[in-house]
Design a protein around this motif. Structure first.
Motif, PDB file in Angstrom:
ATOM      1  N   TYR A 316      -0.059  -6.605  -2.371  1.00 23.26           N
ATOM      2  CA  TYR A 316       0.218  -5.802  -3.563  1.00 23.26           C
ATOM      3  C   TYR A 316      -0.754  -6.157  -4.680  1.00 23.26           C
ATOM      4  CZ  TYR A 316       2.506  -4.388  -7.912  1.00 23.26           C
ATOM      5  OH  TYR A 316       2.773  -3.860  -9.162  1.00 23.26           O
ATOM      6  N   PHE A 317      -0.970  -7.445  -4.888  1.00 22.48           N
ATOM      7  CA  PHE A 317      -1.772  -7.869  -6.028  1.00 22.48           C
ATOM      8  C   PHE A 317      -3.255  -7.557  -5.844  1.00 22.48           C
ATOM      9  CE2 PHE A 317       1.991 -10.615  -6.518  1.00 22.48           C
ATOM     10  CZ  PHE A 317       2.326 -10.268  -7.820  1.00 22.48           C
ATOM     11  N   ASN A 318      -3.746  -7.480  -4.621  1.00 19.43           N
ATOM     12  CA  ASN A 318      -5.156  -7.127  -4.443  1.00 19.43           C
ATOM     13  C   ASN A 318      -5.358  -5.638  -4.181  1.00 19.43           C
ATOM     14  OD1 ASN A 318      -4.536  -6.657  -1.735  1.00 19.43           O
ATOM     15  ND2 ASN A 318      -5.432  -8.577  -1.017  1.00 19.43           N
ATOM     16  N   GLY A 319      -4.289  -4.842  -4.336  1.00 20.59           N
ATOM     17  CA  GLY A 319      -4.406  -3.403  -4.199  1.00 20.59           C
ATOM     18  C   GLY A 319      -4.341  -2.888  -2.782  1.00 20.59           C
ATOM     19  N   GLY A 320      -4.199  -3.766  -1.809  1.00 18.74           N
ATOM     20  CA  GLY A 320      -4.198  -3.332  -0.425  1.00 18.74           C
ATOM     21  C   GLY A 320      -2.943  -2.578  -0.019  1.00 18.74           C
ATOM     22  N   GLY A 324      -2.629   1.257   1.764  1.00 20.07           N
ATOM     23  CA  GLY A 324      -2.157   1.323   3.146  1.00 20.07           C
ATOM     24  C   GLY A 324      -2.765   0.300   4.062  1.00 20.07           C
ATOM     25  N   GLU A 325      -3.268  -0.810   3.507  1.00 21.47           N
ATOM     26  CA  GLU A 325      -3.877  -1.848   4.324  1.00 21.47           C
ATOM     27  C   GLU A 325      -2.828  -2.872   4.737  1.00 21.47           C
ATOM     28  OE1 GLU A 325      -6.977  -3.474   1.997  1.00 21.47           O
ATOM     29  OE2 GLU A 325      -8.139  -1.613   1.860  1.00 21.47           O
ATOM     30  N   GLY A 326      -3.263  -3.869   5.506  1.00 20.60           N
ATOM     31  CA  GLY A 326      -2.378  -4.947   5.920  1.00 20.60           C
ATOM     32  C   GLY A 326      -1.605  -4.619   7.178  1.00 20.60           C
ATOM     33  N   THR A 327      -0.856  -5.605   7.645  1.00 22.09           N
ATOM     34  CA  THR A 327      -0.041  -5.433   8.845  1.00 22.09           C
ATOM     35  C   THR A 327       1.246  -4.686   8.513  1.00 22.09           C
ATOM     36  OG1 THR A 327       1.127  -7.530   8.520  1.00 22.09           O
ATOM     37  CG2 THR A 327      -0.960  -7.605   9.739  1.00 22.09           C
ATOM     38  N   ALA A 328       1.914  -4.225   9.550  1.00 20.28           N
ATOM     39  CA  ALA A 328       3.175  -3.516   9.347  1.00 20.28           C
ATOM     40  C   ALA A 328       4.207  -4.415   8.675  1.00 20.28           C
ATOM     41  CB  ALA A 328       3.697  -3.000  10.686  1.00 20.28           C
ATOM     42  N   LYS A 329       4.207  -5.704   9.043  1.00 19.61           N
ATOM     43  CA  LYS A 329       5.145  -6.648   8.436  1.00 19.61           C
ATOM     44  C   LYS A 329       4.869  -6.822   6.955  1.00 19.61           C
ATOM     45  CE  LYS A 329       6.878 -11.383   8.921  1.00 19.61           C
ATOM     46  NZ  LYS A 329       6.753 -12.655   9.699  1.00 19.61           N
ATOM     47  N   GLN A 330       3.596  -6.900   6.571  1.00 18.52           N
ATOM     48  CA  GLN A 330       3.252  -7.037   5.163  1.00 18.52           C
ATOM     49  C   GLN A 330       3.607  -5.782   4.380  1.00 18.52           C
ATOM     50  OE1 GLN A 330      -0.914  -7.994   5.600  1.00 18.52           O
ATOM     51  NE2 GLN A 330      -0.558 -10.198   5.340  1.00 18.52           N
ATOM     52  N   ARG A 331       3.353  -4.622   4.960  1.00 20.99           N
ATOM     53  CA  ARG A 331       3.657  -3.373   4.246  1.00 20.99           C
ATOM     54  C   ARG A 331       5.148  -3.162   4.097  1.00 20.99           C
ATOM     55  NH1 ARG A 331      -0.463  -1.508   7.711  1.00 20.99           N
ATOM     56  NH2 ARG A 331       1.110  -0.517   9.054  1.00 20.99           N
ATOM     57  N   ALA A 332       5.933  -3.698   5.059  1.00 26.44           N
ATOM     58  CA  ALA A 332       7.381  -3.488   5.014  1.00 26.44           C
ATOM     59  C   ALA A 332       8.058  -4.302   3.916  1.00 26.44           C
ATOM     60  CB  ALA A 332       7.992  -3.834   6.370  1.00 26.44           C
ATOM     61  N   ARG A 333       7.362  -5.246   3.321  1.00 26.87           N
ATOM     62  CA  ARG A 333       7.970  -6.063   2.273  1.00 26.87           C
ATOM     63  C   ARG A 333       8.232  -5.270   1.000  1.00 26.87           C
ATOM     64  NH1 ARG A 333       3.982 -11.265   3.331  1.00 26.87           N
ATOM     65  NH2 ARG A 333       5.082 -12.035   5.198  1.00 26.87           N
ATOM     66  N   LEU A 334       7.494  -4.178   0.824  1.00 30.83           N
ATOM     67  CA  LEU A 334       7.673  -3.348  -0.359  1.00 30.83           C
ATOM     68  C   LEU A 334       7.652  -1.883   0.049  1.00 30.83           C
ATOM     69  CD1 LEU A 334       5.264  -5.066  -2.953  1.00 30.83           C
ATOM     70  CD2 LEU A 334       7.762  -5.172  -2.938  1.00 30.83           C
ATOM     71  N   LYS A 335       8.479  -1.091  -0.604  1.00 31.55           N
ATOM     72  CA  LYS A 335       8.437   0.353  -0.412  1.00 31.55           C
ATOM     73  C   LYS A 335       7.290   0.923  -1.235  1.00 31.55           C
ATOM     74  CE  LYS A 335      13.413   0.708   0.361  1.00 31.55           C
ATOM     75  NZ  LYS A 335      14.687   1.303  -0.112  1.00 31.55           N
ATOM     76  N   PRO A 336       6.795   2.099  -0.896  1.00 34.43           N
ATOM     77  CA  PRO A 336       5.709   2.702  -1.671  1.00 34.43           C
ATOM     78  C   PRO A 336       6.072   2.806  -3.151  1.00 34.43           C
ATOM     79  CG  PRO A 336       6.036   3.909   0.364  1.00 34.43           C
ATOM     80  CD  PRO A 336       7.161   2.931   0.278  1.00 34.43           C
ATOM     81  N   GLY A 337       5.217   2.300  -4.001  1.00 37.04           N
ATOM     82  CA  GLY A 337       5.444   2.341  -5.432  1.00 37.04           C
ATOM     83  C   GLY A 337       6.339   1.243  -5.967  1.00 37.04           C
ATOM     84  N   GLN A 338       6.875   0.397  -5.094  1.00 37.80           N
ATOM     85  CA  GLN A 338       7.783  -0.672  -5.524  1.00 37.80           C
ATOM     86  C   GLN A 338       7.005  -1.903  -5.941  1.00 37.80           C
ATOM     87  OE1 GLN A 338      10.351  -2.112  -2.428  1.00 37.80           O
ATOM     88  NE2 GLN A 338      11.714  -3.203  -3.838  1.00 37.80           N
ATOM     89  N   LYS A 339       7.504  -2.594  -6.967  1.00 42.11           N
ATOM     90  CA  LYS A 339       6.908  -3.843  -7.425  1.00 42.11           C
ATOM     91  C   LYS A 339       7.644  -5.029  -6.802  1.00 42.11           C
ATOM     92  CE  LYS A 339       5.336  -2.334 -12.009  1.00 42.11           C
ATOM     93  NZ  LYS A 339       5.438  -2.611 -13.471  1.00 42.11           N
ATOM     94  N   PRO A 340       6.968  -6.146  -6.602  1.00 42.08           N
ATOM     95  CA  PRO A 340       7.654  -7.349  -6.116  1.00 42.08           C
ATOM     96  C   PRO A 340       8.705  -7.813  -7.121  1.00 42.08           C
ATOM     97  CG  PRO A 340       5.267  -7.579  -5.901  1.00 42.08           C
ATOM     98  CD  PRO A 340       5.505  -6.350  -6.718  1.00 42.08           C
ATOM     99  N   ASP A 341       9.829  -8.264  -6.619  1.00 43.96           N
ATOM    100  CA  ASP A 341      10.932  -8.746  -7.457  1.00 43.96           C
ATOM    101  C   ASP A 341      10.842 -10.265  -7.535  1.00 43.96           C
ATOM    102  OD1 ASP A 341      13.247  -9.271  -8.801  1.00 43.96           O
ATOM    103  OD2 ASP A 341      14.596  -8.663  -7.171  1.00 43.96           O
ATOM    104  N   PHE A 342      10.293 -10.782  -8.642  1.00 42.04           N
ATOM    105  CA  PHE A 342      10.132 -12.216  -8.772  1.00 42.04           C
ATOM    106  C   PHE A 342      11.479 -12.924  -8.845  1.00 42.04           C
ATOM    107  CE2 PHE A 342       9.367 -16.099 -11.354  1.00 42.04           C
ATOM    108  CZ  PHE A 342       8.550 -16.757 -10.450  1.00 42.04           C
TER     109      PHE A 342
END
Length: 511
Positions: A316-320, A324-342
């Motif tokens: 998320y932080f590097n724009g990937g 749509g970059e990264g592995t399926a597991k990495q992409r599944a951590r956030l929904k499209p447009g969602q921010k990480p919940d610290f």
């Protein structure tokens, strides 16, 4: 009778040649050629010897030329093999190296016999790979102290078979007295460092890896010093076959934990296993030292949580993620447009050290976020007492002599094996949105971890003092004092820069 004996000898010789002919198809041809040479010897000897003497220098020159041509040809073939096979395979497996950060390191390799060990590593700036590891025989300096060596040899390798069997017998920590635990810890260290073996046959290093505390660097450094990992592993964590899940050996009972270590050593020479995602629960189910030798590394708790957060959501932080970059597991951590919940991330990582080393806590041991008590802190301290070496991430370079003198590790250049450097811009806006005083709040939430970390610092200092190591360079180092700014001014600037990067990466490129 004397007249017949040569015939009998000749018949025996013929029979011998006949049997050899049955075993080797061309033996008769060889015999014929030998007879022919002997027949011609009388006639041509006087002529052939001067001629051979005259041609000898020319023949030896041709032999030297042939050898040189063969050597040159071998070098050409080896170069082509590296250029067209090894390099493409390495690029395919590890990615294209970064020319700006590419570097290699070599230790030993001074003699063809590699008697002092030989290690070669290549670092692309992203990850370090060991290309060659020939560990040197291990013999720590403290092993040569007459009294300690004699006493430990008698205690750890007793001649009495019953005593030796008792020492090898699996023993849970909860069933051992303090004296027994201390003896077993010393014997594990003696067997590892004092048996003059390249890879000690009776001890397996159990390295507990707290995420984002320098564990990957430690595993690579251990490999450079002769550690052999499980045949299928993920950063030292044993796997059930290629691409399989992790082997949860920390959940086994004491006997099965020991069987796992002994079986892995016998089958593949594995003498280091890592646990990054589990620990015996309760902690009393941890096997006493022998056959394991325990090591861990702790980092300042607040800095570890923040670093773990940025690493987990690095896509998320590097724009990937938006691209749509990264592995399926990495992409599944956030929904499209969602921010990480610290805040949610912090809730799952409160007092990680104490929760792990106490075996899950006494109040809610089956809950990953259950409440912890002061008693759990004391349990974690007792568990840490079984570890032969406790390192502090902030003191890794200064602590290298512990590994050199205690375990006889000759390669402790941690910088050569440092991986996963978090180079992306760190957007502290999310942390400030959670709480403008996020550092103080994180310290309050992780107060038990901070107390255990302080205890670990004292343990590490005691280890350094025991070897007369200068501790003047040591001191608290707060990784969270990065250029974040409590007011969020610079964080907002980084946030705008991050948004600009994400926008550039998601904007379609002109064709």
């Amino acid at each position: 009778r004397a007249h017949c004996s040569p015939n009998l000898g000749q018949r025996s010789t013929m029979h011998h040649h006949h049997r050899r002919g049955q075993r080797k198809a061309k033996s008769s041809a060889v015999d014929i050629s030998i007879d022919a040479q002997e027949a011609e010897a009388g006639r041509g000897e006087s002529l052939s010897l001067p001629l051979m003497d005259a041609l000898a220098p020319l023949s030896s020159g041709r032999d030297r030329t042939r050898r040189r041509l063969r050597f040159a040809g071998g070098c050409v073939v080896a170069g082509l093999l590296v250029a067209y096979a090894v390099v493409p395979a390495a690029v395919w497996a590890f990615g294209m190296p970064d020319p700006a950060n590419f570097q290699y390191h070599m230790w030993g390799c001074g003699t063809l016999g590699f008697s002092d060990g030989c290690v070669l590593s290549v670092h692309t700036g992203v990850r370090a790979e060991l290309l060659l590891t020939v560990p040197k025989p291990r013999r720590a300096g403290w092993c040569d102290a007459a009294e300690s060596e004699r006493d430990l040899a008698q205690l750890c390798a007793p001649s009495n078979s019953d005593e030796a069997a008792a020492l090898r017998r699996p023993l849970l920590a909860r069933d051992a007295s303090a004296n027994t635990l201390e003896l077993r810890r010393q014997c594990a260290e003696w067997a590892y460092a004092c048996t003059r073996e390249r890879r000690p046959p009776n001890v397996t290093v159990w390295y507990h890896h707290f995420h984002k505390a320098g564990g990957t660097t430690f595993v690579r450094t251990a490999e450079a010093n002769g550690a052999r990992l499980y045949p299928w592993n993920s950063n030292g964590n044993p796997l059930e076959g290629k691409g399989g899940g992790r082997i949860p050996f920390w959940t086994y009972d004491g006997a099965k934990q020991a069987d796992f270590a002994n079986g892995a050593r016998q089958a593949s020479g594995c003498n280091l296993v890592a646990t990054e995602f589990g620990f015996p629960s309760p902690a009393s189910n941890l096997l006493a030292p022998m056959p394991y030798l325990y090591i861990t590394v702790l980092r300042e708790p607040v800095a570890r949580v923040v670093s773990n957060f940025f690493w987990r959501y690095r896509l998320y932080f590097n724009g990937g993620h938006a691209a749509g970059e990264g592995t399926a597991k990495q992409r599944a951590r956030l929904k499209p447009g969602q921010k990480p919940d610290f805040g949610g991330f912090v809730d799952d990582h409160i007092d990680l050290y104490v929760r792990t080393l106490s075996g899950g806590g006494s109040t809610e041991p089956d809950s990953p976020t259950g409440a912890l008590a002061e008693a759990d802190l004391e349990t974690a301290k007792r568990t840490l007492g079984q570890f032969s070496i406790v390192l502090i991430t902030e003191w890794m370079e200064a602590s290298a002599p512990i590994l050199q003198r205690h375990l006889d590790w000759t390669i402790t250049d941690f910088g050569a094996f440092h991986e996963k450097e978090n180079k992306m811009l760190k957007d502290y806006t999310l942390l400030n949105e959670w709480d403008p005083e996020w550092k103080a709040r994180l310290a309050s939430l992780n107060k038990l971890d901070l107390l255990l970390y302080q205890h670990a610092q004292e343990v590490a200092k005691a280890q350094l003092r025991s070897y007369g190591i200068d501790m003047s360079a040591l001191g608290p180092r707060d990784h969270t004092r990065e250029r974040a700014g409590a007011s969020g001014g610079e964080s907002e600037g980084k946030g705008r820069a991050r948004a600009s990067i994400r926008q550039r990466r998601t904007t379609p490129r002109p064709r």
